[in-house]
Design an enzyme around this catalytic site. Structure first.
Site, PDB file in Angstrom:
ATOM      1  N   ASP A  50      22.524 -17.097   3.386  1.00  0.00           N
ATOM      2  CA  ASP A  50      22.072 -18.474   3.578  1.00  0.00           C
ATOM      3  C   ASP A  50      22.935 -19.435   2.781  1.00  0.00           C
ATOM      4  OD1 ASP A  50      20.914 -17.307   1.194  1.00  0.00           O
ATOM      5  OD2 ASP A  50      19.670 -19.083   1.012  1.00  0.00           O
TER       6      ASP A  50
ATOM      7  N   GLU B 237      18.346 -16.655  -0.562  1.00  0.00           N
ATOM      8  CA  GLU B 237      18.606 -16.647  -2.005  1.00  0.00           C
ATOM      9  C   GLU B 237      18.547 -18.048  -2.582  1.00  0.00           C
ATOM     10  OE1 GLU B 237      21.150 -16.942  -5.655  1.00  0.00           O
ATOM     11  OE2 GLU B 237      21.352 -17.963  -3.704  1.00  0.00           O
TER      12      GLU B 237
END
Length: 368
Positions: A77, A140
């Protein structure tokens, strides 16, 4: 063939990853891309999608064993990017002036691509001597949610965990912890023309915010540096003619050895004073690997680095979650991204740094 040609696959994979929009979610297509690449190279690959559109990848190469020598990890991400403020398309993946352009190029799709291609090359060149595990995660950036969702049964304990966060190819042996807090003040509503009949929640919380912001006596760790506290959000009020009866601010606390969750909450509560409630929203421990435990890995990744004092990062990583699930390995944060490029407008990553990083990770797998 020079090194840049040898690692052209890492550049190509990084470009493809940057072109997949994983800003704040939708990591499944990126997970599928790296999973297909690893599966085609003979890795045992598992894709887990606990939330629709959000997926982790766990891949392993080598014989079954109680522990694997090296695990690579990185997140898929990225933080958001508003195209209106950029001089190029954040999803371009363009190569220009020796750099890869786009959101996630430094943080940390270039690092993921280098890990994947280094592992594939080691497995291809020396299949009997290569044992490596990759754990590639979603979510994350918002608190290691993907790492929390990895099925523990799919993980093999490891001796060394390499986290491909942007370090400019320096070896970093851990990082601070993070504690996010919601601080709330309750007041009494009244008409804006008669404020004396109410109790203004904004005034109470703003005074607390001012005390926290002005405080300079946060503890300092000899290894991790100073603890820090940032006031990140402040929300209150409905309209000007109404005394607000509720106000909330959110704090980002970076903890260090000797100043963890309990100590931080106690000090912030003292600064806030009576009537302010504190609720933990995220609590991730710091990571600290002793230099002696990672000396060999540091030398293989960045020759000469073990002669220098150990560095510890200010940001958090998935290592906060994964170390406990992987048998408490030594942790080295190492990646080609420029730390000053993380989360910035017009983010980019050096292609030369990517080549150096992929080569170093390959060297680690072949010699450790």
């Amino acid at each position: 063939m020079d090194d840049a040609d040898t690692w052209r696959g890492a550049t190509d994979l990084a470009r493809r990853l940057v072109r997949i929009d994983t800003r704040g979610g939708r990591e499944a297509p990126a997970a599928a891309l790296v999973a297909d690449r690893l599966d085609g190279a003979g890795f045992d690959v598992r894709v887990e999608e606990p939330i629709p559109g959000r997926a982790n990848v766990v891949a392993r190469f080598g014989p079954a064993a109680p522990r694997v020598p090296v695990t690579f990890t990185g997140h898929l991400d990225t933080v958001p990017a508003d195209p209106s403020g950029w001089s190029f398309d954040p999803m371009s993946g363009e190569l220009r002036d020796g750099r890869l352009l786009g959101r996630g190029s430094s943080d940390m799709k270039a690092g993921v691509a280098c890990q994947v291609e280094a592992a594939i090359r080691a497995a291809r060149e020396s299949p009997r001597d290569t044992a490596v595990q990759l754990v590639l995660t979603f979510g994350e950036e918002t608190g290691c949610h993907g790492a929390e969702e990895v099925d523990a049964a799919s993980l093999t304990p490891t001796d060394l965990l390499i986290v491909a966060e942007p370090t400019g190819n320096r070896t970093v042996l851990g990082h601070k912890g993070v504690l996010w807090l919601a601080a709330t003040a309750r007041g009494v509503s009244a008409h804006g023309s008669r404020p004396e009949l109410g109790r203004n929640a904004i005034a109470a919380l703003a005074a607390a915010a001012s005390r926290i912001h002005a405080h300079r006596d946060w503890p300092v760790s000899p290894t991790h540096g100073p603890a820090t506290v940032n006031i990140g959000t402040f929300h209150a009020g409905e309209q000007p003619n109404l005394v607000p009866d509720h106000a909330e601010m959110r704090l980002d606390v970076r903890t260090v050895p000797g100043f963890g969750r309990d100590e931080a909450i106690a000090e912030i509560a003292r600064l806030c004073g009576d009537g302010i409630g504190l609720e933990p929203l995220l609590d991730l421990p710091g990571v600290a690997t002793a230099p002696s435990a990672a000396a060999t890995a540091r030398e293989l990744l960045a020759p000469g680095s073990s002669a220098h004092p150990a560095e510890y990062a200010t940001y958090f990583t998935d290592a906060s979650v994964l170390t406990g699930r992987l048998g408490d390995p030594a942790v080295v944060v190492y990646g080609p991204g420029d730390p000053d490029q993380a989360h910035v407008t017009d983010e980019s990553c050096s292609l030369a740094a990517m080549t150096e990083s992929a080569e170093a990770m390959h060297r680690l797998l072949r010699r450790l």
